[in-house]
Design a protein around this motif. Structure first.
Motif, short mmCIF file in Angstrom:
data_model
loop_
_atom_site.label_atom_id
_atom_site.label_comp_id
_atom_site.label_asym_id
_atom_site.label_seq_id
_atom_site.Cartn_x
_atom_site.Cartn_y
_atom_site.Cartn_z
N GLY A 33 -13.80 -1.32 2.79
CA GLY A 33 -13.99 -2.70 2.38
C GLY A 33 -12.69 -3.47 2.57
N GLN A 34 -12.56 -4.60 1.88
CA GLN A 34 -11.37 -5.44 2.07
C GLN A 34 -10.08 -4.69 1.77
N ALA A 35 -10.03 -3.96 0.68
CA ALA A 35 -8.79 -3.27 0.30
C ALA A 35 -8.48 -2.13 1.26
N GLY A 36 -9.49 -1.36 1.65
CA GLY A 36 -9.25 -0.26 2.57
C GLY A 36 -8.82 -0.73 3.94
N LEU A 37 -9.45 -1.79 4.45
CA LEU A 37 -9.08 -2.32 5.76
C LEU A 37 -7.67 -2.91 5.74
N SER A 38 -7.32 -3.59 4.65
CA SER A 38 -5.98 -4.15 4.54
C SER A 38 -4.93 -3.04 4.51
N ALA A 39 -5.19 -1.98 3.74
CA ALA A 39 -4.25 -0.86 3.69
C ALA A 39 -4.11 -0.20 5.06
N ALA A 40 -5.24 -0.04 5.77
CA ALA A 40 -5.21 0.57 7.10
C ALA A 40 -4.40 -0.28 8.07
N TYR A 41 -4.58 -1.60 7.98
CA TYR A 41 -3.81 -2.51 8.85
C TYR A 41 -2.31 -2.33 8.64
N HIS A 42 -1.88 -2.32 7.38
CA HIS A 42 -0.44 -2.25 7.11
C HIS A 42 0.13 -0.86 7.40
N LEU A 43 -0.67 0.19 7.21
CA LEU A 43 -0.21 1.52 7.61
C LEU A 43 -0.01 1.57 9.13
N GLN A 44 -0.93 0.97 9.86
CA GLN A 44 -0.81 0.93 11.31
C GLN A 44 0.43 0.12 11.73
N ARG A 45 0.65 -1.00 11.05
CA ARG A 45 1.81 -1.83 11.37
C ARG A 45 3.12 -1.09 11.14
N ARG A 46 3.11 -0.12 10.23
CA ARG A 46 4.32 0.64 9.93
C ARG A 46 4.43 1.91 10.78
N GLY A 47 3.57 2.03 11.79
CA GLY A 47 3.75 3.09 12.76
C GLY A 47 2.81 4.27 12.67
N LEU A 48 1.90 4.27 11.69
CA LEU A 48 0.96 5.39 11.60
C LEU A 48 -0.24 5.12 12.51
N GLU A 49 -0.66 6.13 13.22
CA GLU A 49 -1.75 5.98 14.20
C GLU A 49 -3.09 6.32 13.55
N PRO A 50 -4.07 5.40 13.65
CA PRO A 50 -5.40 5.70 13.11
C PRO A 50 -6.01 6.93 13.78
N GLY A 51 -6.62 7.79 12.98
CA GLY A 51 -7.27 8.97 13.51
C GLY A 51 -6.36 10.16 13.68
N ARG A 52 -5.04 9.92 13.69
CA ARG A 52 -4.10 11.03 13.80
C ARG A 52 -3.22 11.11 12.56
N ASP A 53 -2.53 10.01 12.23
CA ASP A 53 -1.64 10.00 11.06
C ASP A 53 -2.36 9.59 9.79
N PHE A 54 -3.35 8.74 9.93
CA PHE A 54 -4.17 8.39 8.76
C PHE A 54 -5.63 8.31 9.18
N ALA A 55 -6.50 8.60 8.22
CA ALA A 55 -7.94 8.58 8.45
C ALA A 55 -8.58 7.56 7.52
#
Length: 384
Positions: A33-55
């Motif tokens: 939802g809104q909170a999960g997508l926002s957290a995923a966006y900022h984790l990605q911005r800080r260098g974590l790769e979706p599907g590998r570094d965070f799920a």
């Protein structure tokens, strides 16, 4: 190297969504939802790769979080404001007119957001339990292929409240012969045509649905305490004051209160018209239920007498979904979770766990701000 990944590269296991689910990540984000997508966006911005570094894990079959389950008459014009997600305004994703159903417009926006940012959400994947696992956290999963597991160094639990509707106990509830349903189950006023309906609750959803049903049925409105209406505009200053009060509660480990309990019902033009028509006349809460209806409570017109109803609609709110975290024993004696961190998203008992959307961040704009704080604090914790 993280504890969750120290055993070697991830080995793909069966999972839902756009990619195979790894068996270990640095951060697991539960809920899209809104909170999960926002957290995923900022984790990605800080260098974590979706599907590998965070799920990013979502138990729904499609994007949209809880919005895809809202009743059809809820449109963008009568819902609380939907704030843009970071990095992609709703207008740029193809904005919808105010008359469009929220259950269609918001999921379309979230789907475009996931696609544009390449967040690779895994769905449908349910998280049943989160447990300690040799210094890391083990998420026990249910996937389309069967049970699974995921190890993570940290967990962002953005599971919201929609799946935890709350109905208070009243004597005789099991004996009532009519229909009982919660806001969670409501679809349209037409299903109550020609009936007598008791609407219970003093929040925004109660007054919205009360107005709808009153067009086709005879309604009675029951509240635990007299509803408070206000002409005061909900300004940013008032919003900050409300958030501050809720934040104080969760930092003490108390259960967060609702927005209405900290403010009042805003008198919109629609509510003014409903009051003038006599629809928004609240009655004292009934004392019990019977097979035919309810027993009027003290302060009502006929205390102790039974009043017949065909249906009871419980607009009595939701509870935060935290049962999957029960093995970690995060709750305080009073049932709340004591929070700390910049925006009170971090669990004080375990800094590996963040709860964006809980307490003071339980709004679309609050969830956006929480995502940034969550990513920053987790990267500090993980040394990344």
């Amino acid at each position: 190297m993280s504890r969750a990944q120290q055993d070697g590269p991830p080995r793909p296991v069966a999972g839902g969504g756009a990619a195979l689910l790894p068996d270990a990540v640095r951060v697991a984000v539960i809920g899209a939802g809104q909170a999960g997508l926002s957290a995923a966006y900022h984790l990605q911005r800080r260098g974590l790769e979706p599907g590998r570094d965070f799920a990013l894990l979502d138990e729904n079959p499609a994007p949209g979080g809880a919005w895809q389950h809202r009743w059809p008459s809820l449109t963008l014009s009568n819902v609380n404001r939907i704030n843009d997600l970071p990095g992609l305004p709703m207008a740029q994703a193809g904005s919808a007119a105010d008359s469009i159903r929220a259950s269609a417009a918001v999921p379309a926006y979230y789907a475009a957001y996931e696609e544009r940012l390449g967040l690779r959400a895994h769905r449908p994947v349910s998280v049943d339990r989160v447990r300690e696992d040799a210094g890391a956290l083990r998420l026990e999963l249910r996937t389309p292929a069967g049970p699974g597991a995921l190890r993570a160094d940290a967990v962002v639990s953005a599971t919201g409240t929609w799946d935890r509707p709350y109905v208070p106990y009243y004597p005789g509830a099991a004996a009532f012969g009519g229909r009982q349903l919660h806001t969670h189950d409501y679809r349209s006023p037409g299903e109550f045509a020609g009936q007598r309906v008791a609407v219970v609750g003093g929040g925004i959803s109660a007054v919205q649905l009360l107005q709808e049903i009153a067009q086709v049925a005879e309604v009675a409105w029951f509240t635990r305490r007299p509803p408070e209406f206000t002409d005061r505009e909900f300004t940013p200053e008032l919003g900050h004051a409300v958030i501050a009060r809720v934040e104080e509660r969760v930092r003490r480990g108390e259960r967060p209160g609702s927005v209405v309990s900290n403010t009042a019902l805003p008198l919109t033009p629609g509510l003014r018209a409903a009051r003038a028509a006599g629809i928004l006349t609240a009655r004292p809460m009934f004392a019990a239920l019977t097979g035919a209806g309810v027993v009027q409570g003290p302060g009502d017109a006929r205390p102790g007498q039974t009043e017949a109803f065909d249906a009871i609609l419980w607009c009595t709110g939701f509870r935060f979904r935290l049962d999957h975290l029960a093995p970690l024993r995060l709750r305080e004696p009073g049932g709340g979770v004591r929070m700390d961190g910049r925006l009170a998203t971090r669990v004080a008992r375990d800094h590996r766990i963040h709860l964006p959307g809980y307490g003071p961040t339980a709004s679309t704009i609050g969830a956006n701000r929480a995502g940034r704080a969550v990513a920053r604090e987790l990267m500090e914790l993980l040394g990344a």
